[in-house]
Each structure stands twice: as C-alpha cells, then as structure tokens.
Design a protein around this motif. Structure first.
Motif, short mmCIF file in Angstrom:
data_model
loop_
_atom_site.label_atom_id
_atom_site.label_comp_id
_atom_site.label_asym_id
_atom_site.label_seq_id
_atom_site.Cartn_x
_atom_site.Cartn_y
_atom_site.Cartn_z
N ASP A 44 3.38 2.32 22.53
CA ASP A 44 2.69 3.59 22.33
C ASP A 44 3.28 4.35 21.15
O ASP A 44 2.55 4.95 20.37
N ASP A 45 4.61 4.34 21.03
CA ASP A 45 5.25 5.04 19.92
C ASP A 45 4.78 4.46 18.59
O ASP A 45 4.44 5.20 17.66
N LEU A 46 4.75 3.13 18.48
CA LEU A 46 4.32 2.48 17.26
C LEU A 46 2.84 2.77 16.99
O LEU A 46 2.46 3.08 15.86
N GLU A 47 2.03 2.73 18.03
CA GLU A 47 0.61 3.02 17.87
C GLU A 47 0.38 4.47 17.44
O GLU A 47 -0.47 4.75 16.60
N LYS A 48 1.15 5.40 18.01
CA LYS A 48 1.00 6.81 17.66
C LYS A 48 1.36 7.04 16.19
O LYS A 48 0.69 7.79 15.49
N ILE A 49 2.43 6.40 15.74
CA ILE A 49 2.84 6.53 14.34
C ILE A 49 1.75 5.98 13.44
O ILE A 49 1.39 6.59 12.43
N SER A 50 1.21 4.83 13.81
CA SER A 50 0.14 4.21 13.02
C SER A 50 -1.11 5.08 12.99
O SER A 50 -1.70 5.29 11.93
N GLU A 51 -1.49 5.61 14.15
CA GLU A 51 -2.68 6.47 14.21
C GLU A 51 -2.48 7.74 13.39
O GLU A 51 -3.39 8.19 12.69
N ARG A 52 -1.29 8.31 13.47
CA ARG A 52 -1.02 9.53 12.70
C ARG A 52 -1.11 9.25 11.21
O ARG A 52 -1.67 10.03 10.44
N PHE A 53 -0.52 8.13 10.78
CA PHE A 53 -0.59 7.76 9.37
C PHE A 53 -2.04 7.60 8.93
O PHE A 53 -2.46 8.16 7.91
N ASN A 54 -2.79 6.85 9.72
CA ASN A 54 -4.21 6.64 9.38
C ASN A 54 -4.97 7.95 9.32
O ASN A 54 -5.77 8.18 8.41
N ARG A 55 -4.73 8.81 10.29
CA ARG A 55 -5.44 10.08 10.33
C ARG A 55 -5.08 10.95 9.12
O ARG A 55 -5.94 11.49 8.46
N GLU A 56 -3.79 11.03 8.82
CA GLU A 56 -3.36 11.89 7.72
C GLU A 56 -3.77 11.35 6.35
O GLU A 56 -4.21 12.09 5.49
N VAL A 57 -3.61 10.06 6.17
CA VAL A 57 -3.89 9.47 4.86
C VAL A 57 -5.39 9.23 4.67
O VAL A 57 -5.99 9.70 3.71
#
Length: 164
Positions: A44-57
């Motif tokens: 979940d931590d890895l997925e959250k980081i990935s989702e946040r990156f995708n959302r922000e970028v």
C-alpha cells in the motif's frame, strides 16, 4: 475527542480520531493482527507513492485538478458497521521525536498512566471506531500493540501522549 502528542518532539501534533473514518490508512480491527496486513501495508505504501506521483505529475501536466475518491453507498454502509484501527507510524514520524527521547506515556482518565517504548508506540494501533461509532465512553482511542498481545485488554481513555 482529540489526542495531542507533546513532549520531546519537534512538532506537537493534535490527532483527531473523528475524521479517521475517511482515511485510507485505516484497517479493519479483525484484520489488524494478521500477517497479511503487514504485507499489504508495504505494498500500500508503494502504491500510494506511485499514485501520488502520477496524480501530481500527470494531472498537473493536463491542467486537471486532483479529484478525491468518493465513497460509494455500499462502502458508506460498511463503514457504519465495522470497527477500525489506525496505524500510528505516520503520526509519530510527522511529530519528529527527538533523539534523546526514550518512551511514550499515555495520559488517561484512569488512575494509572501507561508507558510504552517508542518502537511499540510507532508500531501500535489506535482503535477509534467500534461497530461504526466513535469511542465516546472510554475513548477517544484505545491502544493496541501491533502483535495483539493486549487485544482483550487495550489501553483505554487515552487523552494525551507525552514523549519523554
């Protein structure tokens, strides 16, 4: 219904368990002490980081505002039936405990306060919702060790956490 974290911290933080029901980090109480949860927390931590990156970028490039995930009617009904705990790791990390700190003391309404080690605090859980309702009588939160050793007898009536 708030729980301040004070003492040997860089940032005093006030926890508000009443809003955690909408937090994606919450865990079902009956699943909190299984090994399966530990494995999914890492993913979940890895997925959250990935989702946040995708959302922000990606969304910034497309000039779209970020959209919060809404809760379906079925999910809302489930939330109002279940009991949930919140892992304490993120909150303790954000408070930035000072290097000379050794323990944490739960200040309670009962006669005895309870002291735990910092690793126990960081790895523990706060129960904040029992059968979909906040803990009004003996809350606002109950503390559980991550291993579940106090599952039948959690620390109750916690009003404050002092890092010492």
């Amino acid at each position: 219904m708030i729980v301040p974290i004070t003492g040997k911290v860089s940032y005093s933080i006030t926890l508000d368990p009443t809003v955690w029901i909408f937090d994606d980090r919450k865990i079902l109480l009956n699943e909190a002490f299984s090994k399966k949860v530990e494995e999914t927390e890492e993913m979940d931590d890895l997925e959250k980081i990935s989702e946040r990156f995708n959302r922000e970028v990606l969304e910034t490039k497309m000039n779209r505002p970020p959209v919060n995930k809404s809760i379906s009617k079925l999910e809302g009904e489930e939330i109002l039936k279940n009991s949930y705990v919140m892992p304490l790791h993120d909150f303790i990390t954000n408070a930035e405990i000072k290097a000379d700190a050794k323990n944490a003391t739960f200040i309670t309404d009962s006669e005895e306060d309870v002291t735990v080690t910092l690793p126990e605090l960081e790895d523990g859980y706060f129960l904040f919702s029992l059968n979909g309702k906040p803990l009004r009588e003996d809350g606002p939160v109950h503390y559980f060790y991550k291993n579940g050793s106090n599952k039948d007898n959690p620390v109750k009536n916690i009003k404050k956490i002092v890092i010492n």
